[in-house]
Design a protein around this motif. Sequence first.
Motif, PDB file in Angstrom:
ATOM      1  N   MET A  81      21.846   0.977  -0.821  1.00  0.00           N
ATOM      2  CA  MET A  81      20.947   0.852   0.345  1.00  0.00           C
ATOM      3  C   MET A  81      19.615   1.524   0.028  1.00  0.00           C
ATOM      4  O   MET A  81      18.544   0.967   0.272  1.00  0.00           O
ATOM      5  CB  MET A  81      21.513   1.586   1.573  1.00  0.00           C
ATOM      6  CG  MET A  81      22.830   1.094   2.059  1.00  0.00           C
ATOM      7  SD  MET A  81      23.404   2.073   3.486  1.00  0.00           S
ATOM      8  CE  MET A  81      22.584   1.241   4.810  1.00  0.00           C
ATOM      9  N   GLU A  82      19.711   2.739  -0.517  1.00  0.00           N
ATOM     10  CA  GLU A  82      18.490   3.497  -0.829  1.00  0.00           C
ATOM     11  C   GLU A  82      17.628   2.723  -1.829  1.00  0.00           C
ATOM     12  O   GLU A  82      16.411   2.589  -1.645  1.00  0.00           O
ATOM     13  CB  GLU A  82      18.855   4.869  -1.444  1.00  0.00           C
ATOM     14  CG  GLU A  82      19.613   5.802  -0.526  1.00  0.00           C
ATOM     15  CD  GLU A  82      18.723   6.663   0.362  1.00  0.00           C
ATOM     16  OE1 GLU A  82      17.526   6.382   0.486  1.00  0.00           O
ATOM     17  OE2 GLU A  82      19.262   7.622   0.962  1.00  0.00           O
ATOM     18  N   ALA A  83      18.262   2.218  -2.889  1.00  0.00           N
ATOM     19  CA  ALA A  83      17.500   1.542  -3.940  1.00  0.00           C
ATOM     20  C   ALA A  83      16.839   0.267  -3.412  1.00  0.00           C
ATOM     21  O   ALA A  83      15.682  -0.027  -3.736  1.00  0.00           O
ATOM     22  CB  ALA A  83      18.405   1.223  -5.123  1.00  0.00           C
ATOM     23  N   ALA A  84      17.566  -0.490  -2.599  1.00  0.00           N
ATOM     24  CA  ALA A  84      17.009  -1.733  -2.044  1.00  0.00           C
ATOM     25  C   ALA A  84      15.745  -1.417  -1.240  1.00  0.00           C
ATOM     26  O   ALA A  84      14.690  -2.035  -1.419  1.00  0.00           O
ATOM     27  CB  ALA A  84      18.055  -2.415  -1.161  1.00  0.00           C
ATOM     28  N   LEU A  85      15.855  -0.416  -0.361  1.00  0.00           N
ATOM     29  CA  LEU A  85      14.738  -0.086   0.535  1.00  0.00           C
ATOM     30  C   LEU A  85      13.610   0.616  -0.213  1.00  0.00           C
ATOM     31  O   LEU A  85      12.431   0.291  -0.037  1.00  0.00           O
ATOM     32  CB  LEU A  85      15.249   0.796   1.680  1.00  0.00           C
ATOM     33  CG  LEU A  85      16.303   0.128   2.584  1.00  0.00           C
ATOM     34  CD1 LEU A  85      17.058   1.167   3.399  1.00  0.00           C
ATOM     35  CD2 LEU A  85      15.638  -0.896   3.510  1.00  0.00           C
ATOM     36  N   CYS A  86      13.988   1.549  -1.062  1.00  0.00           N
ATOM     37  CA  CYS A  86      13.002   2.366  -1.784  1.00  0.00           C
ATOM     38  C   CYS A  86      12.076   1.493  -2.647  1.00  0.00           C
ATOM     39  O   CYS A  86      10.873   1.743  -2.733  1.00  0.00           O
ATOM     40  CB  CYS A  86      13.766   3.360  -2.648  1.00  0.00           C
ATOM     41  SG  CYS A  86      12.761   4.387  -3.690  1.00  0.00           S
ATOM     42  N   ASN A  87      12.638   0.460  -3.268  1.00  0.00           N
ATOM     43  CA  ASN A  87      11.839  -0.381  -4.168  1.00  0.00           C
ATOM     44  C   ASN A  87      10.969  -1.389  -3.417  1.00  0.00           C
ATOM     45  O   ASN A  87       9.894  -1.751  -3.892  1.00  0.00           O
ATOM     46  CB  ASN A  87      12.745  -1.114  -5.154  1.00  0.00           C
ATOM     47  CG  ASN A  87      13.215  -0.192  -6.266  1.00  0.00           C
ATOM     48  OD1 ASN A  87      12.480   0.047  -7.214  1.00  0.00           O
ATOM     49  ND2 ASN A  87      14.412   0.362  -6.125  1.00  0.00           N
ATOM     50  N   LEU A  88      11.429  -1.831  -2.250  1.00  0.00           N
ATOM     51  CA  LEU A  88      10.672  -2.867  -1.529  1.00  0.00           C
ATOM     52  C   LEU A  88       9.646  -2.306  -0.561  1.00  0.00           C
ATOM     53  O   LEU A  88       8.679  -2.987  -0.220  1.00  0.00           O
ATOM     54  CB  LEU A  88      11.641  -3.787  -0.767  1.00  0.00           C
ATOM     55  CG  LEU A  88      12.312  -4.893  -1.585  1.00  0.00           C
ATOM     56  CD1 LEU A  88      13.161  -5.779  -0.682  1.00  0.00           C
ATOM     57  CD2 LEU A  88      11.282  -5.756  -2.322  1.00  0.00           C
ATOM     58  N   ILE A  89       9.859  -1.079  -0.103  1.00  0.00           N
ATOM     59  CA  ILE A  89       8.993  -0.546   0.965  1.00  0.00           C
ATOM     60  C   ILE A  89       7.819   0.261   0.412  1.00  0.00           C
ATOM     61  O   ILE A  89       7.996   1.114  -0.454  1.00  0.00           O
ATOM     62  CB  ILE A  89       9.823   0.348   1.921  1.00  0.00           C
ATOM     63  CG1 ILE A  89      10.829  -0.524   2.686  1.00  0.00           C
ATOM     64  CG2 ILE A  89       8.921   1.116   2.885  1.00  0.00           C
ATOM     65  CD1 ILE A  89      11.835   0.284   3.476  1.00  0.00           C
ATOM     66  N   GLU A  90       6.652  -0.016   0.967  1.00  0.00           N
ATOM     67  CA  GLU A  90       5.481   0.843   0.729  1.00  0.00           C
ATOM     68  C   GLU A  90       5.021   1.381   2.081  1.00  0.00           C
ATOM     69  O   GLU A  90       5.370   0.831   3.134  1.00  0.00           O
ATOM     70  CB  GLU A  90       4.369   0.052   0.050  1.00  0.00           C
ATOM     71  CG  GLU A  90       4.750  -0.317  -1.375  1.00  0.00           C
ATOM     72  CD  GLU A  90       3.545  -0.655  -2.242  1.00  0.00           C
ATOM     73  OE1 GLU A  90       2.889   0.275  -2.730  1.00  0.00           O
ATOM     74  OE2 GLU A  90       3.285  -1.850  -2.420  1.00  0.00           O
ATOM     75  N   ASP A  91       4.226   2.445   2.037  1.00  0.00           N
ATOM     76  CA  ASP A  91       3.789   3.086   3.287  1.00  0.00           C
ATOM     77  C   ASP A  91       3.234   2.068   4.274  1.00  0.00           C
ATOM     78  O   ASP A  91       2.393   1.245   3.905  1.00  0.00           O
ATOM     79  CB  ASP A  91       2.718   4.144   2.993  1.00  0.00           C
ATOM     80  CG  ASP A  91       3.334   5.435   2.498  1.00  0.00           C
ATOM     81  OD1 ASP A  91       4.503   5.699   2.838  1.00  0.00           O
ATOM     82  OD2 ASP A  91       2.658   6.165   1.741  1.00  0.00           O
ATOM     83  N   GLY A  92       3.711   2.136   5.491  1.00  0.00           N
ATOM     84  CA  GLY A  92       3.168   1.304   6.561  1.00  0.00           C
ATOM     85  C   GLY A  92       3.807  -0.080   6.655  1.00  0.00           C
ATOM     86  O   GLY A  92       3.509  -0.835   7.587  1.00  0.00           O
TER      87      GLY A  92
END
Length: 388
Positions: A81-92
Amino acid sequence: MEVPPPLVLKRPLYVPSKTLMGPGPSNCSHRVLEAMSNPVLGHMHPECLQIMDEVKEGIKYIFQTLNDATMCISGAGHSGMEAALCNLIEDGDVVLMGITGVWGHRAGDMARRYGAVVHYVEASFGRALSHEEITFAFEAHRPKVFFIAQGDSSTGIIQQNIRELGELCRKYDCFLIVDTVASLGGTEFLMDEWKVDVAYTGSQKSLGGPAGLTPISFSKRALTRIRKRKSKPKVYYFDILLIGQYWGCYGTPRIYHHTISSTLLYGLREALAHFCAVGLKAVVRRHQECSKRLQLGIEELGLEMFVSREDERLPTVNTIKVPFGVDWKKVAEYAMRKYSVEISGGLGPTVEHVFRIGLMGENATVERVDMVLSILNEAIQSSKLGIK
Ligand code: PMP
Protein backbone atom coordinates in the motif's frame (compact mmCIF):
# COMPACT_ATOMS: atom_id res chain seq x y z
CA MET A 1 24.94 -1.27 34.95
CA GLU A 2 25.15 -4.42 32.95
CA VAL A 3 22.01 -5.81 31.30
CA PRO A 4 22.04 -9.59 31.79
CA PRO A 5 20.99 -11.98 29.03
CA PRO A 6 17.25 -12.61 29.35
CA LEU A 7 16.21 -15.84 31.03
CA VAL A 8 13.31 -16.34 28.61
CA LEU A 9 15.77 -16.87 25.78
CA LYS A 10 17.33 -19.78 27.63
CA ARG A 11 14.11 -21.72 27.14
CA PRO A 12 13.63 -23.62 23.88
CA LEU A 13 11.51 -21.99 21.20
CA TYR A 14 7.88 -23.03 21.48
CA VAL A 15 5.51 -22.73 18.53
CA PRO A 16 2.09 -24.41 18.77
CA SER A 17 0.41 -25.85 15.73
CA LYS A 18 -2.79 -23.97 14.82
CA THR A 19 -5.29 -24.05 11.98
CA LEU A 20 -5.45 -20.46 10.80
CA MET A 21 -8.99 -19.79 9.62
CA GLY A 22 -9.10 -16.08 10.32
CA PRO A 23 -8.52 -13.32 7.74
CA GLY A 24 -4.86 -14.27 7.34
CA PRO A 25 -2.21 -15.49 7.49
CA SER A 26 -3.26 -18.94 6.33
CA ASN A 27 -1.22 -22.06 7.03
CA CYS A 28 1.85 -22.65 4.89
CA SER A 29 2.20 -26.01 3.16
CA HIS A 30 5.05 -28.40 4.03
CA ARG A 31 6.56 -27.54 0.68
CA VAL A 32 6.75 -23.87 1.63
CA LEU A 33 8.01 -24.52 5.17
CA GLU A 34 10.66 -26.94 3.96
CA ALA A 35 11.83 -24.49 1.32
CA MET A 36 12.41 -21.91 4.03
CA SER A 37 14.83 -24.18 5.88
CA ASN A 38 17.32 -24.00 2.98
CA PRO A 39 20.65 -22.23 3.53
CA VAL A 40 20.66 -18.45 3.45
CA LEU A 41 22.02 -16.86 0.26
CA GLY A 42 23.53 -13.43 -0.17
CA HIS A 43 21.08 -10.92 -1.58
CA MET A 44 23.25 -10.27 -4.68
CA HIS A 45 24.32 -13.88 -5.26
CA PRO A 46 23.40 -15.08 -8.76
CA GLU A 47 21.32 -17.95 -7.34
CA CYS A 48 19.30 -15.48 -5.26
CA LEU A 49 18.80 -13.16 -8.26
CA GLN A 50 17.70 -16.21 -10.28
CA ILE A 51 15.04 -17.05 -7.67
CA MET A 52 13.90 -13.41 -7.74
CA ASP A 53 13.48 -13.72 -11.53
CA GLU A 54 11.41 -16.87 -11.07
CA VAL A 55 9.25 -15.17 -8.42
CA LYS A 56 8.76 -12.25 -10.81
CA GLU A 57 7.41 -14.60 -13.50
CA GLY A 58 5.04 -16.14 -10.96
CA ILE A 59 3.74 -12.71 -9.95
CA LYS A 60 3.11 -11.79 -13.58
CA TYR A 61 1.02 -14.94 -13.89
CA ILE A 62 -1.06 -14.41 -10.76
CA PHE A 63 -1.79 -10.77 -11.73
CA GLN A 64 -2.18 -11.67 -15.43
CA THR A 65 0.20 -8.93 -16.49
CA LEU A 66 3.18 -8.40 -18.75
CA ASN A 67 4.36 -5.33 -16.81
CA ASP A 68 8.15 -5.04 -16.58
CA ALA A 69 7.82 -3.24 -13.24
CA THR A 70 6.74 -6.37 -11.38
CA MET A 71 8.58 -7.16 -8.15
CA CYS A 72 8.19 -7.58 -4.39
CA ILE A 73 8.43 -5.00 -1.66
CA SER A 74 10.21 -6.45 1.36
CA GLY A 75 7.51 -6.01 3.96
CA ALA A 76 3.97 -7.16 4.74
CA GLY A 77 0.91 -6.11 2.71
CA HIS A 78 1.04 -2.62 4.20
CA SER A 79 4.35 -2.06 2.42
CA GLY A 80 2.57 -2.67 -0.89
CA MET A 81 0.00 0.00 0.00
CA GLU A 82 2.77 2.39 1.00
CA ALA A 83 4.79 1.75 -2.16
CA ALA A 84 1.79 2.16 -4.48
CA LEU A 85 0.83 5.50 -2.91
CA CYS A 86 4.34 6.79 -2.24
CA ASN A 87 5.41 6.39 -5.89
CA LEU A 88 2.28 7.85 -7.49
CA ILE A 89 1.57 10.77 -5.17
CA GLU A 90 3.21 14.18 -5.28
CA ASP A 91 2.41 17.12 -3.01
CA GLY A 92 -1.08 18.47 -3.58
CA ASP A 93 -2.31 15.56 -5.73
CA VAL A 94 -5.98 14.81 -5.29
CA VAL A 95 -6.54 11.20 -4.31
CA LEU A 96 -9.89 9.43 -4.01
CA MET A 97 -10.31 6.43 -1.73
CA GLY A 98 -13.09 3.90 -2.24
CA ILE A 99 -14.38 2.74 1.12
CA THR A 100 -15.98 -0.64 1.73
CA GLY A 101 -14.32 -1.24 5.12
CA VAL A 102 -11.09 -0.20 6.84
CA TRP A 103 -8.62 -0.40 3.97
CA GLY A 104 -9.60 2.74 2.08
CA HIS A 105 -9.31 4.72 5.30
CA ARG A 106 -5.88 3.31 5.98
CA ALA A 107 -4.76 4.15 2.45
CA GLY A 108 -6.10 7.68 3.05
CA ASP A 109 -4.00 8.01 6.19
CA MET A 110 -0.92 6.97 4.22
CA ALA A 111 -1.69 9.19 1.22
CA ARG A 112 -2.01 12.26 3.42
CA ARG A 113 1.45 11.58 4.82
CA TYR A 114 2.77 11.66 1.22
CA GLY A 115 1.21 15.09 0.69
CA ALA A 116 -2.05 14.19 -1.03
CA VAL A 117 -5.39 15.93 -0.71
CA VAL A 118 -7.60 12.98 0.17
CA HIS A 119 -11.30 12.46 -0.53
CA TYR A 120 -13.43 9.43 0.21
CA VAL A 121 -16.36 7.76 -1.49
CA GLU A 122 -18.03 5.46 0.98
CA ALA A 123 -20.37 2.57 0.28
CA SER A 124 -23.44 1.94 2.42
CA PHE A 125 -22.67 -0.33 5.38
CA GLY A 126 -22.33 -3.91 4.14
CA ARG A 127 -22.40 -3.01 0.44
CA ALA A 128 -19.90 -2.64 -2.39
CA LEU A 129 -19.60 0.69 -4.22
CA SER A 130 -21.74 1.17 -7.30
CA HIS A 131 -20.37 2.57 -10.53
CA GLU A 132 -22.69 5.56 -10.14
CA GLU A 133 -21.41 6.38 -6.65
CA ILE A 134 -17.82 6.28 -7.86
CA THR A 135 -18.50 8.26 -11.04
CA PHE A 136 -20.27 10.93 -8.98
CA ALA A 137 -17.20 11.24 -6.74
CA PHE A 138 -14.90 11.42 -9.80
CA GLU A 139 -16.99 14.30 -11.16
CA ALA A 140 -16.85 16.10 -7.81
CA HIS A 141 -13.14 15.63 -7.07
CA ARG A 142 -11.33 14.89 -10.38
CA PRO A 143 -8.76 12.65 -8.64
CA LYS A 144 -5.25 11.93 -9.93
CA VAL A 145 -5.23 8.58 -8.12
CA PHE A 146 -8.08 6.26 -7.16
CA PHE A 147 -7.63 3.46 -4.60
CA ILE A 148 -9.93 0.52 -4.03
CA ALA A 149 -9.60 -2.82 -2.24
CA GLN A 150 -10.93 -5.57 -4.50
CA GLY A 151 -11.66 -7.51 -1.34
CA ASP A 152 -12.04 -5.75 1.99
CA SER A 153 -11.15 -8.24 4.71
CA SER A 154 -12.76 -6.17 7.47
CA THR A 155 -16.24 -6.48 5.99
CA GLY A 156 -15.93 -9.45 3.63
CA ILE A 157 -17.05 -7.31 0.69
CA ILE A 158 -15.87 -7.82 -2.86
CA GLN A 159 -15.76 -4.97 -5.36
CA GLN A 160 -16.73 -6.67 -8.62
CA ASN A 161 -16.54 -3.80 -11.10
CA ILE A 162 -12.76 -3.29 -11.36
CA ARG A 163 -12.90 -3.56 -15.16
CA GLU A 164 -15.32 -0.60 -15.33
CA LEU A 165 -13.17 1.32 -12.87
CA GLY A 166 -10.18 0.84 -15.18
CA GLU A 167 -12.17 2.47 -18.00
CA LEU A 168 -13.38 5.24 -15.72
CA CYS A 169 -9.84 6.05 -14.58
CA ARG A 170 -8.61 6.29 -18.18
CA LYS A 171 -11.49 8.63 -19.00
CA TYR A 172 -10.56 10.95 -16.11
CA ASP A 173 -6.78 10.59 -16.62
CA CYS A 174 -6.52 9.01 -13.19
CA PHE A 175 -4.34 6.16 -11.92
CA LEU A 176 -6.04 3.07 -10.53
CA ILE A 177 -4.54 1.29 -7.51
CA VAL A 178 -6.15 -2.02 -6.59
CA ASP A 179 -5.43 -3.78 -3.29
CA THR A 180 -5.79 -7.51 -3.93
CA VAL A 181 -4.21 -8.61 -0.63
CA ALA A 182 -7.30 -10.48 0.53
CA SER A 183 -8.96 -11.22 -2.81
CA LEU A 184 -6.34 -12.66 -5.15
CA GLY A 185 -6.90 -16.37 -5.67
CA GLY A 186 -10.50 -16.09 -4.51
CA THR A 187 -11.79 -14.17 -7.49
CA GLU A 188 -10.79 -13.20 -11.01
CA PHE A 189 -8.21 -10.44 -11.38
CA LEU A 190 -6.91 -9.39 -14.81
CA MET A 191 -4.48 -6.54 -14.29
CA ASP A 192 -3.66 -5.69 -17.92
CA GLU A 193 -7.07 -6.37 -19.43
CA TRP A 194 -8.78 -4.26 -16.75
CA LYS A 195 -6.23 -1.43 -17.11
CA VAL A 196 -5.14 -1.47 -13.49
CA ASP A 197 -2.12 0.80 -12.89
CA VAL A 198 -0.85 -0.64 -9.61
CA ALA A 199 -1.78 -3.93 -7.98
CA TYR A 200 -0.32 -5.62 -4.94
CA THR A 201 -1.27 -8.70 -2.99
CA GLY A 202 -0.52 -10.57 0.22
CA SER A 203 1.86 -13.50 0.17
CA GLN A 204 0.35 -15.01 3.30
CA LYS A 205 -3.29 -15.37 2.26
CA SER A 206 -4.51 -17.43 -0.73
CA LEU A 207 -0.95 -17.85 -1.95
CA GLY A 208 -0.06 -19.67 1.28
CA GLY A 209 3.41 -18.16 1.44
CA PRO A 210 5.15 -16.49 4.37
CA ALA A 211 4.28 -12.90 5.27
CA GLY A 212 7.04 -10.40 4.60
CA LEU A 213 7.31 -10.10 0.82
CA THR A 214 4.58 -8.25 -1.03
CA PRO A 215 4.11 -8.87 -4.76
CA ILE A 216 3.44 -5.62 -6.63
CA SER A 217 3.20 -4.52 -10.24
CA PHE A 218 3.12 -1.10 -11.95
CA SER A 219 1.71 -0.50 -15.45
CA LYS A 220 3.81 1.15 -18.16
CA ARG A 221 1.57 4.20 -17.80
CA ALA A 222 2.21 4.40 -14.05
CA LEU A 223 5.94 3.94 -14.59
CA THR A 224 6.00 6.80 -17.12
CA ARG A 225 4.34 9.08 -14.59
CA ILE A 226 6.76 8.02 -11.86
CA ARG A 227 9.73 8.70 -14.14
CA LYS A 228 8.34 12.22 -14.77
CA ARG A 229 7.88 13.08 -11.08
CA LYS A 230 9.04 16.57 -10.11
CA SER A 231 10.37 15.21 -6.82
CA LYS A 232 11.62 11.80 -5.75
CA PRO A 233 9.21 9.49 -3.90
CA LYS A 234 9.29 10.51 -0.24
CA VAL A 235 10.50 7.17 1.08
CA TYR A 236 13.75 5.75 -0.27
CA TYR A 237 12.84 2.22 0.79
CA PHE A 238 9.64 2.27 -1.34
CA ASP A 239 11.17 3.87 -4.47
CA ILE A 240 10.20 1.40 -7.17
CA LEU A 241 12.65 2.86 -9.68
CA LEU A 242 15.38 1.68 -7.28
CA ILE A 243 13.71 -1.53 -6.10
CA GLY A 244 12.96 -2.40 -9.72
CA GLN A 245 16.66 -2.09 -10.54
CA TYR A 246 17.44 -4.57 -7.79
CA TRP A 247 14.76 -6.89 -9.24
CA GLY A 248 16.16 -6.52 -12.76
CA CYS A 249 12.98 -4.96 -14.13
CA TYR A 250 14.40 -2.26 -16.40
CA GLY A 251 17.21 -3.96 -18.33
CA THR A 252 19.85 -2.07 -16.29
CA PRO A 253 22.54 -3.67 -14.10
CA ARG A 254 21.26 -4.94 -10.76
CA ILE A 255 21.94 -2.61 -7.85
CA TYR A 256 21.93 -3.18 -4.13
CA HIS A 257 18.87 -1.51 -2.67
CA HIS A 258 18.32 -3.54 0.51
CA THR A 259 19.01 -7.04 1.79
CA ILE A 260 16.12 -9.22 0.72
CA SER A 261 15.34 -12.20 2.93
CA SER A 262 16.41 -15.16 0.81
CA THR A 263 14.52 -17.42 3.23
CA LEU A 264 11.21 -15.67 2.56
CA LEU A 265 11.97 -15.72 -1.16
CA TYR A 266 12.28 -19.52 -1.13
CA GLY A 267 8.94 -19.79 0.62
CA LEU A 268 7.20 -17.40 -1.76
CA ARG A 269 8.79 -19.09 -4.77
CA GLU A 270 7.37 -22.45 -3.73
CA ALA A 271 3.96 -20.98 -2.89
CA LEU A 272 3.86 -19.41 -6.37
CA ALA A 273 5.08 -22.63 -7.98
CA HIS A 274 2.22 -24.54 -6.37
CA PHE A 275 -0.31 -21.87 -7.33
CA CYS A 276 0.91 -21.89 -10.94
CA ALA A 277 0.90 -25.71 -11.12
CA VAL A 278 -2.72 -25.87 -9.98
CA GLY A 279 -3.63 -22.97 -12.27
CA LEU A 280 -5.32 -19.66 -11.57
CA LYS A 281 -8.80 -20.70 -12.69
CA ALA A 282 -8.76 -23.91 -10.63
CA VAL A 283 -7.50 -22.03 -7.55
CA VAL A 284 -10.28 -19.45 -7.88
CA ARG A 285 -12.91 -22.16 -8.45
CA ARG A 286 -11.82 -24.04 -5.32
CA HIS A 287 -11.95 -20.91 -3.14
CA GLN A 288 -15.39 -20.02 -4.49
CA GLU A 289 -16.79 -23.53 -4.04
CA CYS A 290 -15.52 -23.64 -0.47
CA SER A 291 -17.11 -20.29 0.30
CA LYS A 292 -20.44 -21.40 -1.21
CA ARG A 293 -20.35 -24.52 0.96
CA LEU A 294 -19.59 -22.42 4.03
CA GLN A 295 -22.44 -20.02 3.22
CA LEU A 296 -24.90 -22.93 2.86
CA GLY A 297 -23.68 -24.38 6.15
CA ILE A 298 -24.07 -21.01 7.87
CA GLU A 299 -27.67 -20.84 6.69
CA GLU A 300 -28.33 -24.40 7.88
CA LEU A 301 -27.03 -23.44 11.31
CA GLY A 302 -29.60 -20.63 11.40
CA LEU A 303 -26.89 -17.98 11.15
CA GLU A 304 -26.71 -15.06 8.73
CA MET A 305 -24.00 -13.73 6.44
CA PHE A 306 -23.09 -10.07 7.06
CA VAL A 307 -23.02 -9.16 3.35
CA SER A 308 -26.61 -9.46 2.20
CA ARG A 309 -25.96 -9.67 -1.56
CA GLU A 310 -24.40 -12.98 -2.58
CA ASP A 311 -22.50 -11.39 -5.48
CA GLU A 312 -20.82 -8.94 -3.08
CA ARG A 313 -19.42 -11.62 -0.77
CA LEU A 314 -15.67 -12.12 -0.72
CA PRO A 315 -15.00 -15.89 -0.95
CA THR A 316 -11.70 -15.74 0.93
CA VAL A 317 -12.78 -13.84 4.04
CA ASN A 318 -16.35 -14.69 5.02
CA THR A 319 -18.19 -12.48 7.47
CA ILE A 320 -20.98 -13.94 9.59
CA LYS A 321 -23.25 -11.93 11.88
CA VAL A 322 -22.69 -12.62 15.56
CA PRO A 323 -26.09 -13.82 16.84
CA PHE A 324 -27.85 -11.67 19.40
CA GLY A 325 -26.70 -12.43 22.94
CA VAL A 326 -23.55 -14.27 21.84
CA ASP A 327 -20.11 -13.00 22.87
CA TRP A 328 -17.88 -13.37 19.78
CA LYS A 329 -14.74 -13.36 21.89
CA LYS A 330 -15.88 -16.37 23.91
CA VAL A 331 -16.66 -18.23 20.69
CA ALA A 332 -13.23 -17.47 19.24
CA GLU A 333 -11.53 -18.42 22.50
CA TYR A 334 -13.43 -21.73 22.68
CA ALA A 335 -12.42 -22.68 19.13
CA MET A 336 -8.80 -21.88 19.86
CA ARG A 337 -8.64 -23.51 23.28
CA LYS A 338 -10.40 -26.75 22.33
CA TYR A 339 -9.38 -27.18 18.69
CA SER A 340 -6.47 -24.78 18.07
CA VAL A 341 -8.57 -23.30 15.26
CA GLU A 342 -8.56 -19.58 14.63
CA ILE A 343 -11.93 -17.95 14.05
CA SER A 344 -11.65 -14.18 14.08
CA GLY A 345 -13.85 -11.34 15.21
CA GLY A 346 -14.51 -8.20 13.17
CA LEU A 347 -12.23 -5.29 12.35
CA GLY A 348 -13.00 -1.56 12.19
CA PRO A 349 -16.70 -1.10 11.42
CA THR A 350 -17.48 -4.79 11.96
CA VAL A 351 -15.91 -5.16 15.42
CA GLU A 352 -18.38 -6.98 17.72
CA HIS A 353 -20.74 -7.52 14.75
CA VAL A 354 -19.18 -10.40 12.83
CA PHE A 355 -17.08 -13.52 12.88
CA ARG A 356 -14.52 -13.67 10.11
CA ILE A 357 -13.73 -17.07 8.66
CA GLY A 358 -10.87 -17.24 6.19
CA LEU A 359 -10.85 -19.92 3.52
CA MET A 360 -7.49 -19.39 1.91
CA GLY A 361 -4.73 -21.49 0.43
CA GLU A 362 -4.23 -24.70 2.41
CA ASN A 363 -7.42 -23.98 4.33
CA ALA A 364 -9.69 -23.70 1.31
CA THR A 365 -10.81 -27.33 1.31
CA VAL A 366 -14.18 -29.01 1.81
CA GLU A 367 -12.83 -30.77 4.91
CA ARG A 368 -11.73 -27.52 6.53
CA VAL A 369 -15.07 -25.88 5.72
CA ASP A 370 -17.01 -28.71 7.38
CA MET A 371 -14.64 -28.67 10.33
CA VAL A 372 -14.90 -24.93 10.93
CA LEU A 373 -18.71 -25.01 10.62
CA SER A 374 -18.98 -27.74 13.21
CA ILE A 375 -16.58 -25.94 15.57
CA LEU A 376 -18.36 -22.61 15.12
CA ASN A 377 -21.68 -24.21 15.96
CA GLU A 378 -20.32 -26.00 19.00
CA ALA A 379 -18.58 -22.86 20.22
CA ILE A 380 -21.73 -20.74 19.85
CA GLN A 381 -23.89 -23.32 21.65
CA SER A 382 -21.39 -23.62 24.48
CA SER A 383 -21.08 -19.86 24.83
CA LYS A 384 -24.90 -19.66 25.15
CA LEU A 385 -24.75 -22.24 27.92
CA GLY A 386 -21.85 -20.45 29.56
CA ILE A 387 -19.53 -23.49 29.14
CA LYS A 388 -15.82 -22.73 29.33
N1 PMP B 1 -5.13 -4.93 2.53
C1 PMP B 1 -6.04 -5.87 2.81
C2 PMP B 1 -7.29 -5.94 2.01
C3 PMP B 1 -5.81 -6.79 3.84
O1 PMP B 1 -6.72 -7.72 4.12
C4 PMP B 1 -4.61 -6.70 4.59
C5 PMP B 1 -4.30 -7.68 5.70
N2 PMP B 1 -5.36 -8.10 6.43
C6 PMP B 1 -3.69 -5.70 4.25
C7 PMP B 1 -3.98 -4.83 3.21
C8 PMP B 1 -2.42 -5.51 5.01
O2 PMP B 1 -1.62 -6.63 4.94
P1 PMP B 1 -0.50 -6.95 6.06
O3 PMP B 1 -1.22 -7.28 7.32
O4 PMP B 1 0.22 -8.12 5.46
O5 PMP B 1 0.34 -5.75 6.19
